[in-house]
Write a protein that holds these residues in place. Structure first.
Motif, PDB file in Angstrom:
ATOM      1  N   LEU A 183      66.645  23.040  13.479  1.00  0.00           N
ATOM      2  CA  LEU A 183      67.205  22.152  12.391  1.00  0.00           C
ATOM      3  C   LEU A 183      66.327  21.804  11.303  1.00  0.00           C
ATOM      4  CD1 LEU A 183      69.540  20.233  11.852  1.00  0.00           C
ATOM      5  CD2 LEU A 183      68.210  18.544  13.146  1.00  0.00           C
ATOM      6  N   ASN A 194      65.827   1.546  20.391  1.00  0.00           N
ATOM      7  CA  ASN A 194      67.061   1.262  20.811  1.00  0.00           C
ATOM      8  C   ASN A 194      67.359   0.028  21.612  1.00  0.00           C
ATOM      9  OD1 ASN A 194      69.940   1.731  21.699  1.00  0.00           O
ATOM     10  ND2 ASN A 194      69.144   3.008  23.548  1.00  0.00           N
ATOM     11  N   THR A 233      61.858  11.741  17.129  1.00  0.00           N
ATOM     12  CA  THR A 233      61.272  12.100  18.407  1.00  0.00           C
ATOM     13  C   THR A 233      60.507  11.201  19.097  1.00  0.00           C
ATOM     14  OG1 THR A 233      60.234  13.785  19.484  1.00  0.00           O
ATOM     15  CG2 THR A 233      59.264  13.306  17.446  1.00  0.00           C
ATOM     16  N   ASP A 247      76.699  15.476  12.971  1.00  0.00           N
ATOM     17  CA  ASP A 247      76.466  15.756  14.331  1.00  0.00           C
ATOM     18  C   ASP A 247      76.974  17.045  14.602  1.00  0.00           C
ATOM     19  OD1 ASP A 247      75.792  13.882  16.783  1.00  0.00           O
ATOM     20  OD2 ASP A 247      76.663  15.739  17.344  1.00  0.00           O
ATOM     21  N   MET A 248      76.666  17.956  15.148  1.00  0.00           N
ATOM     22  CA  MET A 248      76.894  19.136  15.601  1.00  0.00           C
ATOM     23  C   MET A 248      78.211  19.117  16.400  1.00  0.00           C
ATOM     24  SD  MET A 248      74.615  20.884  18.471  1.00  0.00           S
ATOM     25  CE  MET A 248      74.516  20.570  20.191  1.00  0.00           C
ATOM     26  N   ASN A 249      78.632  17.978  17.140  1.00  0.00           N
ATOM     27  CA  ASN A 249      79.550  17.601  17.911  1.00  0.00           C
ATOM     28  C   ASN A 249      80.643  16.705  17.016  1.00  0.00           C
ATOM     29  OD1 ASN A 249      81.565  16.884  19.474  1.00  0.00           O
ATOM     30  ND2 ASN A 249      80.136  15.884  21.180  1.00  0.00           N
ATOM     31  N   VAL A 296      67.366  11.641  28.414  1.00  0.00           N
ATOM     32  CA  VAL A 296      66.385  11.436  27.261  1.00  0.00           C
ATOM     33  C   VAL A 296      65.081  11.137  28.108  1.00  0.00           C
ATOM     34  CG1 VAL A 296      65.877   9.921  25.194  1.00  0.00           C
ATOM     35  CG2 VAL A 296      68.020  10.400  25.592  1.00  0.00           C
ATOM     36  N   HIS A 347      59.925   6.665  14.364  1.00  0.00           N
ATOM     37  CA  HIS A 347      60.388   6.463  15.722  1.00  0.00           C
ATOM     38  C   HIS A 347      60.998   5.166  15.584  1.00  0.00           C
ATOM     39  CE1 HIS A 347      59.660   6.083  20.341  1.00  0.00           C
ATOM     40  NE2 HIS A 347      60.781   6.491  19.864  1.00  0.00           N
ATOM     41  N   ILE A 367      68.322  14.292  16.838  1.00  0.00           N
ATOM     42  CA  ILE A 367      69.229  14.977  17.738  1.00  0.00           C
ATOM     43  C   ILE A 367      68.113  15.084  19.324  1.00  0.00           C
ATOM     44  CG2 ILE A 367      70.116  16.413  15.778  1.00  0.00           C
ATOM     45  CD1 ILE A 367      68.386  18.778  16.989  1.00  0.00           C
ATOM     46  N   PHE A 368      69.062  16.046  19.920  1.00  0.00           N
ATOM     47  CA  PHE A 368      68.347  15.942  21.498  1.00  0.00           C
ATOM     48  C   PHE A 368      67.170  16.305  21.479  1.00  0.00           C
ATOM     49  CE2 PHE A 368      72.455  18.222  22.429  1.00  0.00           C
ATOM     50  CZ  PHE A 368      73.273  17.048  22.613  1.00  0.00           C
ATOM     51  N   GLU A 369      66.208  15.724  22.476  1.00  0.00           N
ATOM     52  CA  GLU A 369      64.801  15.857  22.426  1.00  0.00           C
ATOM     53  C   GLU A 369      64.360  17.097  23.030  1.00  0.00           C
ATOM     54  OE1 GLU A 369      62.904  13.646  21.251  1.00  0.00           O
ATOM     55  OE2 GLU A 369      60.997  13.497  22.287  1.00  0.00           O
ATOM     56  N   ALA A 416      74.380  11.825  15.698  1.00  0.00           N
ATOM     57  CA  ALA A 416      75.242  10.712  15.502  1.00  0.00           C
ATOM     58  C   ALA A 416      75.177   9.915  16.726  1.00  0.00           C
ATOM     59  CB  ALA A 416      76.246  10.779  14.803  1.00  0.00           C
ATOM     60  N   GLY A 417      74.293  10.171  17.809  1.00  0.00           N
ATOM     61  CA  GLY A 417      74.612   9.706  19.154  1.00  0.00           C
ATOM     62  C   GLY A 417      73.855   8.275  19.125  1.00  0.00           C
ATOM     63  N   THR A 418      73.099   7.946  20.147  1.00  0.00           N
ATOM     64  CA  THR A 418      72.724   6.443  20.327  1.00  0.00           C
ATOM     65  C   THR A 418      71.831   6.323  19.101  1.00  0.00           C
ATOM     66  OG1 THR A 418      72.677   6.795  22.703  1.00  0.00           O
ATOM     67  CG2 THR A 418      71.619   5.189  21.895  1.00  0.00           C
ATOM     68  N   ILE A 473      68.223   3.584  27.810  1.00  0.00           N
ATOM     69  CA  ILE A 473      67.739   4.886  27.123  1.00  0.00           C
ATOM     70  C   ILE A 473      68.511   5.955  27.114  1.00  0.00           C
ATOM     71  CG2 ILE A 473      65.533   6.398  26.670  1.00  0.00           C
ATOM     72  CD1 ILE A 473      63.788   3.939  27.764  1.00  0.00           C
ATOM     73  N   LYS A 516      75.604   5.693  29.285  1.00  0.00           N
ATOM     74  CA  LYS A 516      76.378   6.639  28.269  1.00  0.00           C
ATOM     75  C   LYS A 516      77.299   7.466  29.351  1.00  0.00           C
ATOM     76  CE  LYS A 516      72.497   9.688  27.425  1.00  0.00           C
ATOM     77  NZ  LYS A 516      71.818  10.291  26.280  1.00  0.00           N
TER      78      LYS A 516
END
Ligand SMILES: NC(=O)c1ccc[n+]([C@@H]2O[C@H](COP(=O)([O-])OP(=O)(O)OC[C@H]3O[C@@H](n4cnc5c(N)ncnc54)[C@H](O)[C@@H]3O)[C@@H](O)[C@H]2O)c1
Length: 297
Positions: free
Chosen positions: A112, A155, A130, A46-48, A251, A152, A102-104, A24-26, A247, A286
């Motif tokens: 996941l 943003n 990704t 989100d894991m956080n 990332v 893909h 999630i993270f790249e 649930a980031g950017t 971006i 961010k």
């Protein structure tokens, strides 16, 4: 056969999909928003867990801006009734489409997708947002790679029209057609790409960003002047350094690393200035500081 297999999505409110967005980031919050805006039911995780309330607030603010500009008819509160947040991945349940944002990081994504594959019903589509990791490689984590695809988004997701759709070797054509239809139903313009590193967009973009960073690193000019040159002389809507901040410099570095590893070509190697900034926590907008400072004006 589910309605969205190969048929165009009709209109918001009709033919509601159940969509799960993981991360649930950017990007994840933007993807959740556009699905909900188009009438689909969304589960976001989100894991956080601390990210989830800020994601919902951010979505509300974005919807409010769109409503003020008369770009959407519904009240933000009404759209938000279609977004449910859950704290654990095991709670995302049965959905028509799963979109990972999630993270790249390859291993994090692989782990996941193995979990998603255990939860997802057989008919569902599993997609990755990704920017650069091989869709073929990610597709090996699921039992049915024919249903696996790259989706893909760009943003900010609610504003940017393009969705790159990436077909891996084993992705079924019906999955491609379904995702094209889903993207159109979200009001997006899909383009399809083979699974080459960086697909189309980042393969073109990363060398541009890198060259602007090298201009700064070598003292050719200031960040402002480099960005002004790209905007006023090359007609880019954003300068390459402000775009990198937007971006997220972490990332950008992750994407360059993947392209450099895959192509083995110097043009994709992250420049020292970028490594140093990321290593010191300067991640762009961010984090409040990148090539520019944010939140002070
Ligand atoms: N930022 C961009 O402009 C952009 C554009 C297109 C695609 N992408 C791609 O989208 C993906 C996400 O990028 P972003 O910019 O939103 O990153 P981000 O750092 O803003 O958000 C990533 C989120 O994923 C969460 N996360 C990490 N591992 C997780 C896991 N195992 N389970 C659940 N949540 C997890 C993190 O807590 C974080 O909130 C990346 O693959 C990136 O390459 C980014």
């Amino acid at each position: 056969m589910p309605w969205w297999r190969g048929r165009p999505v009709c209109c918001p409110g009709d033919d509601r999909l159940k969509a799960a967005v993981i991360g649930a980031g950017t990007m994840g919050r933007g993807i959740a928003q556009v699905f909900a805006q188009s009438g689909h039911d969304v589960v976001l995780t989100d894991m956080n867990q601390e990210v989830l309330p800020s994601a919902l607030k951010n979505i509300w603010d974005s919807l409010e801006r769109l409503r003020k500009k008369s770009l959407i008819e519904e009240e933000p509160s009404q759209v938000l009734t279609r977004i449910r947040t859950v704290k654990q991945i095991d709670e995302i349940g049965q959905n028509d489409i799963y979109i990972e944002a999630i993270f790249e990081k390859l291993n994090a994504k692989m782990d996941l997708f193995r979990i998603i594959d255990r939860i997802a019903p057989k008919s569902s589509i599993i997609a990755s947002n990704t920017s650069s990791i091989s869709i073929n490689l990610l597709s090996t984590t699921v039992k049915a790679p024919g249903r696996f695809i790259g989706m893909h988004f760009f943003n900010p997701v609610p504003v940017m029209k393009l969705v790159e759709i990436i077909k891996a070797e084993r992705t079924e054509q019906s999955t491609v057609e379904s995702v094209v239809a889903i993207a159109r139903g979200l009001g997006k313009e899909p383009v399809t790409s083979k699974d080459f590193p960086g697909f189309i967009s980042n393969r073109i973009l990363m060398p541009i960003l890198k060259e602007a960073m090298l201009c700064l690193q070598e003292g050719v000019s200031t960040a402002q002047e480099i960005d002004r040159t790209a905007k006023l002389g090359l007609n880019h809507p954003m300068g390459p350094l402000e775009l990198s901040d937007f971006i997220g410099l972490d990332v950008v570095m992750d994407i360059m690393e993947v392209l450099y590893t895959e192509f083995g070509e110097e043009r994709f190697k992250p420049p020292i200035i970028l490594r140093n900034m990321v290593n010191s926590g300067m991640l762009g907008r961010k984090s409040g500081i990148g090539f520019y400072r944010y939140g002070e004006e």
